[in-house]
Scaffold this active site. Structure first.
Site, PDB file in Angstrom:
ATOM      1  N   SER A 113       0.850  -1.189   0.000  1.00  0.00           N
ATOM      2  CA  SER A 113       0.000   0.000   0.000  1.00  0.00           C
ATOM      3  C   SER A 113       0.887   1.240   0.000  1.00  0.00           C
ATOM      4  O   SER A 113       2.029   1.206   0.481  1.00  0.00           O
ATOM      5  CB  SER A 113      -0.864  -0.005   1.267  1.00  0.00           C
ATOM      6  OG  SER A 113      -1.454   1.259   1.475  1.00  0.00           O
ATOM      7  N   TYR A 167      -0.947  -0.416  10.183  1.00  0.00           N
ATOM      8  CA  TYR A 167      -1.381  -1.014   8.912  1.00  0.00           C
ATOM      9  C   TYR A 167      -0.244  -0.936   7.883  1.00  0.00           C
ATOM     10  O   TYR A 167       0.095  -1.929   7.225  1.00  0.00           O
ATOM     11  CB  TYR A 167      -2.628  -0.290   8.397  1.00  0.00           C
ATOM     12  CG  TYR A 167      -2.956  -0.597   6.956  1.00  0.00           C
ATOM     13  CD1 TYR A 167      -3.492  -1.825   6.587  1.00  0.00           C
ATOM     14  CD2 TYR A 167      -2.709   0.342   5.951  1.00  0.00           C
ATOM     15  CE1 TYR A 167      -3.778  -2.112   5.261  1.00  0.00           C
ATOM     16  CE2 TYR A 167      -2.996   0.062   4.626  1.00  0.00           C
ATOM     17  CZ  TYR A 167      -3.530  -1.161   4.282  1.00  0.00           C
ATOM     18  OH  TYR A 167      -3.800  -1.438   2.975  1.00  0.00           O
TER      19      TYR A 167
HETATM   20  N1  NAD Z   1      -8.708  -0.455  -1.334  1.00  0.00           N
HETATM   21  C1  NAD Z   1      -7.607   0.299  -1.318  1.00  0.00           C
HETATM   22  O1  NAD Z   1      -7.679   1.531  -1.569  1.00  0.00           O
HETATM   23  C2  NAD Z   1      -6.274  -0.328  -0.999  1.00  0.00           C
HETATM   24  C3  NAD Z   1      -5.156   0.518  -1.025  1.00  0.00           C
HETATM   25  C4  NAD Z   1      -3.909  -0.044  -0.748  1.00  0.00           C
HETATM   26  C5  NAD Z   1      -3.792  -1.397  -0.503  1.00  0.00           C
HETATM   27  N2  NAD Z   1      -4.895  -2.195  -0.472  1.00  0.00           N
HETATM   28  C6  NAD Z   1      -4.716  -3.616  -0.158  1.00  0.00           C
HETATM   29  O2  NAD Z   1      -5.288  -4.415  -1.176  1.00  0.00           O
HETATM   30  C7  NAD Z   1      -5.836  -5.618  -0.616  1.00  0.00           C
HETATM   31  C8  NAD Z   1      -7.310  -5.723  -1.011  1.00  0.00           C
HETATM   32  O3  NAD Z   1      -7.985  -4.561  -0.543  1.00  0.00           O
HETATM   33  P1  NAD Z   1      -9.563  -4.358  -0.711  1.00  0.00           P
HETATM   34  O4  NAD Z   1      -9.806  -2.901  -0.785  1.00  0.00           O
HETATM   35  O5  NAD Z   1     -10.072  -5.254  -1.785  1.00  0.00           O
HETATM   36  O6  NAD Z   1     -10.048  -4.861   0.721  1.00  0.00           O
HETATM   37  P2  NAD Z   1     -11.471  -5.532   1.075  1.00  0.00           P
HETATM   38  O7  NAD Z   1     -11.626  -5.422   2.563  1.00  0.00           O
HETATM   39  O8  NAD Z   1     -12.554  -4.992   0.211  1.00  0.00           O
HETATM   40  O9  NAD Z   1     -11.229  -7.051   0.681  1.00  0.00           O
HETATM   41  C9  NAD Z   1     -10.370  -7.871   1.410  1.00  0.00           C
HETATM   42  C10 NAD Z   1     -10.930  -9.273   1.357  1.00  0.00           C
HETATM   43  O10 NAD Z   1     -10.072 -10.104   2.170  1.00  0.00           O
HETATM   44  C11 NAD Z   1     -10.909 -11.029   2.820  1.00  0.00           C
HETATM   45  N3  NAD Z   1     -10.231 -11.556   4.016  1.00  0.00           N
HETATM   46  C12 NAD Z   1     -10.000 -10.945   5.203  1.00  0.00           C
HETATM   47  N4  NAD Z   1      -9.399 -11.793   6.057  1.00  0.00           N
HETATM   48  C13 NAD Z   1      -9.221 -12.953   5.371  1.00  0.00           C
HETATM   49  C14 NAD Z   1      -8.653 -14.204   5.710  1.00  0.00           C
HETATM   50  N5  NAD Z   1      -8.161 -14.462   6.933  1.00  0.00           N
HETATM   51  N6  NAD Z   1      -8.621 -15.177   4.765  1.00  0.00           N
HETATM   52  C15 NAD Z   1      -9.135 -14.943   3.526  1.00  0.00           C
HETATM   53  N7  NAD Z   1      -9.704 -13.788   3.155  1.00  0.00           N
HETATM   54  C16 NAD Z   1      -9.743 -12.802   4.066  1.00  0.00           C
HETATM   55  C17 NAD Z   1     -12.186 -10.257   3.169  1.00  0.00           C
HETATM   56  O11 NAD Z   1     -13.281 -11.156   3.370  1.00  0.00           O
HETATM   57  C18 NAD Z   1     -12.359  -9.379   1.953  1.00  0.00           C
HETATM   58  O12 NAD Z   1     -13.226  -9.945   0.976  1.00  0.00           O
HETATM   59  C19 NAD Z   1      -5.607  -5.532   0.895  1.00  0.00           C
HETATM   60  O13 NAD Z   1      -4.426  -6.232   1.205  1.00  0.00           O
HETATM   61  C20 NAD Z   1      -5.410  -4.046   1.131  1.00  0.00           C
HETATM   62  O14 NAD Z   1      -4.628  -3.800   2.278  1.00  0.00           O
HETATM   63  C21 NAD Z   1      -6.142  -1.687  -0.713  1.00  0.00           C
END
Ligand code: NAD
Length: 231
Positions: free
Chosen positions: A104, A129
């Protein structure tokens, strides 16, 4: 011709849902998430289940995690710390060719504001985080250094379908915007790139002003974004 197999974790999440169609055009995708999401079940805190899920996979795209910059240790430990280790360990043990991990912009958000950040900049997380994302980058380096699995880590910016609006439309968020279709292009490039052992990529769209510089990301994995938050 049979497509190579790709395991997608966190596939029910915001990014997982946005990138799935583009992945499915190229790979035979095993879309997994926690029980109750309607997808194949894979809890990444279960190492044996990760090993089983990684068997026969050409690539693993690991999007499972808690994406909240304000999350505390109890919330972050299972998926972001333990789960990232387990999916990397399982990919290595199963001889997966390419592992893509979600870092991130928060991994480098501790630098003074206003500074453009290069993919080569070392981690400087300002919150726990971001520290778990620094862990993901370190886990990726470990995997790529000690196995045949090659790794691309994505420093993802402000992910949203449309450019930020209202209170979200700060200069930083605009300059860090990653559109849905560019997220798909980024992940496809990360899975397909040749001649990469370990690379940390910056993940934003082709914004006029860029919070994260895309020069080495374009050159190393061939990422070619299309969208601009100011267009
Ligand atoms: N959305 C953003 O703007 C953003 C920015 C930077 C980084 N990220 C990273 O990208 C990745 C995806 O982000 P997102 O926005 O889709 O998040 P999100 O919360 O929408 O999706 C994450 C998914 O992971 C699943 N999850 C959580 N714990 C789990 C486990 N123990 N086993 C299996 N699945 C599990 C959840 O059920 C969820 O569907 C994450 O690692 C997040 O940190 C997101």
């Amino acid at each position: 011709m049979t497509k190579p197999k790709l395991l997608l974790t966190g596939a029910a999440g915001r990014i997982g849902r946005a990138i799935s169609p583009a992945l499915e055009e190229r790979w035979d995708v095993a879309a997994t998430d926690l029980p109750g999401t309607g997808l194949a079940e894979l809890d990444v805190t279960d190492l044996a289940a990760c090993r089983q899920a990684c068997a026969g996979m050409d690539a693993v795209v690991h999007m499972a995690g808690v994406p909240d910059p304000n999350a505390d240790w109890d919330a972050l430990l299972p998926a972001n710390v333990v789960g990232t280790h387990h999916i990397a360990r399982a990919a290595m043990d199963r001889g997966v060719r390419r592992l893509v991990l979600a870092s991130s912009a928060q991994a480098v958000a501790g630098y003074p504001p206003g500074r453009q950040l290069r993919a080569e900049d070392r981690v400087r997380p300002p919150n726990l985080y971001g520290a778990t994302k620094a862990w993901a980058e370190a886990i990726g380096s470990w995997a790529a250094s000690s196995s045949d699995t090659t790794v691309v880590v994505l420093r993802i910016g402000f992910f949203a379908e449309r450019p930020p609006k209202g209170a979200d439309a700060t200069p930083r968020n605009m300059a860090a915007w990653l559109s849905h279709r560019d997220a798909a292009r980024l992940v496809v490039a990360a899975v397909e790139a040749d001649n990469v052992r370990y690379f940390v990529a910056n993940g934003i769209s082709a914004n006029r002003y860029q919070h994260l510089d895309l020069t080495t990301t374009r050159n190393t994995i061939g990422y070619a974004p299309l969208d601009d938050a100011w267009a």
